[in-house]
Design an enzyme around this catalytic site. Structure first.
Site, PDB file in Angstrom:
ATOM      1  N   GLY A  16       7.399  -0.757   1.401  1.00  0.00           N
ATOM      2  CA  GLY A  16       6.704  -0.836   0.111  1.00  0.00           C
ATOM      3  C   GLY A  16       7.624  -1.330  -1.000  1.00  0.00           C
ATOM      4  O   GLY A  16       7.189  -1.983  -1.952  1.00  0.00           O
ATOM      5  N   LYS A 133       1.272  13.425   5.056  1.00  0.00           N
ATOM      6  CA  LYS A 133       1.978  12.212   4.630  1.00  0.00           C
ATOM      7  C   LYS A 133       1.899  12.054   3.108  1.00  0.00           C
ATOM      8  O   LYS A 133       0.816  11.957   2.537  1.00  0.00           O
ATOM      9  CB  LYS A 133       1.378  10.983   5.308  1.00  0.00           C
ATOM     10  CG  LYS A 133       2.219   9.735   5.062  1.00  0.00           C
ATOM     11  CD  LYS A 133       1.665   8.531   5.770  1.00  0.00           C
ATOM     12  CE  LYS A 133       2.381   7.258   5.379  1.00  0.00           C
ATOM     13  NZ  LYS A 133       3.732   7.156   5.919  1.00  0.00           N
TER      14      LYS A 133
END
Ligand code: ADP
Ligand code: MG
Length: 314
Positions: A16, A133
């Site tokens: 990311g 997560k």
């Protein structure tokens, strides 16, 4: 081309942070500028390899969640739709940046495609019983986080927690294989893929996200990748990371990687799935996996930096 002249298949998994670096707000111009760093290197690698690119999407899904929460008039969308949105968003950005990179090199036009990809998950996966997560922004205090979502405490603060099942199979594996054989550069499995459950011939989406490193390892296994590069915001995998005894690993055998992972050197949700993905890759026939920083993809491939994983190390 005779078989021995065939180019090896390279899979690059972009983190990311290839789009938004730590401390940035993530304006579109910042994202394009950051993306050019790995993508220019990938453009230079096209004469040497057949290339597949996967990417993360955690900051982007985080911002889509914030956007949809700030407008109560619009119905909320589940994660599977947000993942699909980011595959389009980032697929477009990677494709256009790569196309410019190839033009700068004076390369003849190279076929590129970004593919909306589904990844099958198992409804019996124990992950469905607990969201673990972390995604989206970090909140220093619990009360600053928006309500209505489970939270998880990370070393930096509180983040939203979502369900993250393991990838079982990539639905478009045959199509990807064919495109790669034809030397298309394929951008796929963005954000770990759109999680779906198979019911006979039909698929239905689920409100979850799949780890992009684990999905990339599954893709590598099913498509037949030779070299797997995971590009992130650190130079490689380290033992005792963040402590005085921290040391980055140069070359690691499969057996040692398994041992270090079991010893807890690589946490869940960050370096853990990357090392696990490298282990999976070697166990399923891959030759070499490399964890390196986004600005050192070429150097990592040359073997001069990053952490290099091999089946065995002499
Ligand atoms: P990406 O967006 O590339 O998937 P992640 O944040 O998920 O990146 O994982 C990379 C992060 O893992 C690094 O920024 C680093 O802080 C963290 N990390 C945790 N343990 C380790 C370790 N043992 N070695 C290197 N980095 C580690
Ligand atoms: Mg990650």
């Amino acid at each position: 081309m005779p078989p021995k002249m065939q180019k090896p298949v390279l899979l690059v998994a972009l983190g990311g942070n290839a789009l938004i670096r730590k401390g940035q707000t993530g304006t579109l111009s910042e994202q394009f500028e950051n993306l050019a760093v790995p993508v220019r290197q990938i453009a230079r690698l096209t004469p040497l390899y057949k290339i597949i690119i996967t990417h993360g999407n955690a900051p982007q899904v985080g911002s889509l969640l914030l956007q949809q929460e700030s407008c109560p008039a619009v119905p909320k969308l589940p994660l599977e739709i947000l993942v699909a949105q980011t595959q389009g968003w980032l697929g477009y950005m990677i494709e256009s940046t790569l196309d410019s990179g190839l033009m700068e090199l004076g390369s003849p036009s190279h076929p590129l495609v970004s593919l909306i990809s589904y990844v099958v998950v198992d409804p019996a996966d124990p992950a469905f019983s607990a969201p673990t997560k972390p995604i989206g922004p970090v909140y220093r205090r619990k009360k600053d986080a928006p309500s209505g979502y489970p939270l998880v405490k990370t070393p930096k603060g509180y983040r939203r927690a979502v369900v993250s099942p393991r990838p079982v199979t990539i639905v478009e594996k045959r199509e990807i294989r064919r495109l790669v054989e034809e030397d298309f550069i394929v951008i796929c499995c963005g954000g770990g893929g759109i999680p779906v459950i198979r019911e006979g011939r039909a698929f239905s989406g689920v409100d979850a996200v799949i780890d992009k490193d684990l999905a990339s390892a599954k893709l590598a296994e099913e498509v037949g990748v030779d070299t797997f590069v995971i590009a992130t915001d650190v130079p490689g995998a380290a033992l005792d990371y963040g402590s005085e005894r921290e040391r980055f690993l140069k070359t690691v055998s499969l057996e040692r990687a398994i041992r270090y992972l079991a010893a807890g050197h690589f946490p869940d949700g960050s370096m853990g799935p990357k090392v696990e993905a490298c282990i999976q890759f070697l166990k399923t026939g891959g030759k070499r996996a490399v964890i390196t920083s986004v600005d050192a993809i070429e150097k990592g491939l040359e073997g001069n930096t990053g952490t290099q994983f091999f089946l065995s190390v002499p």
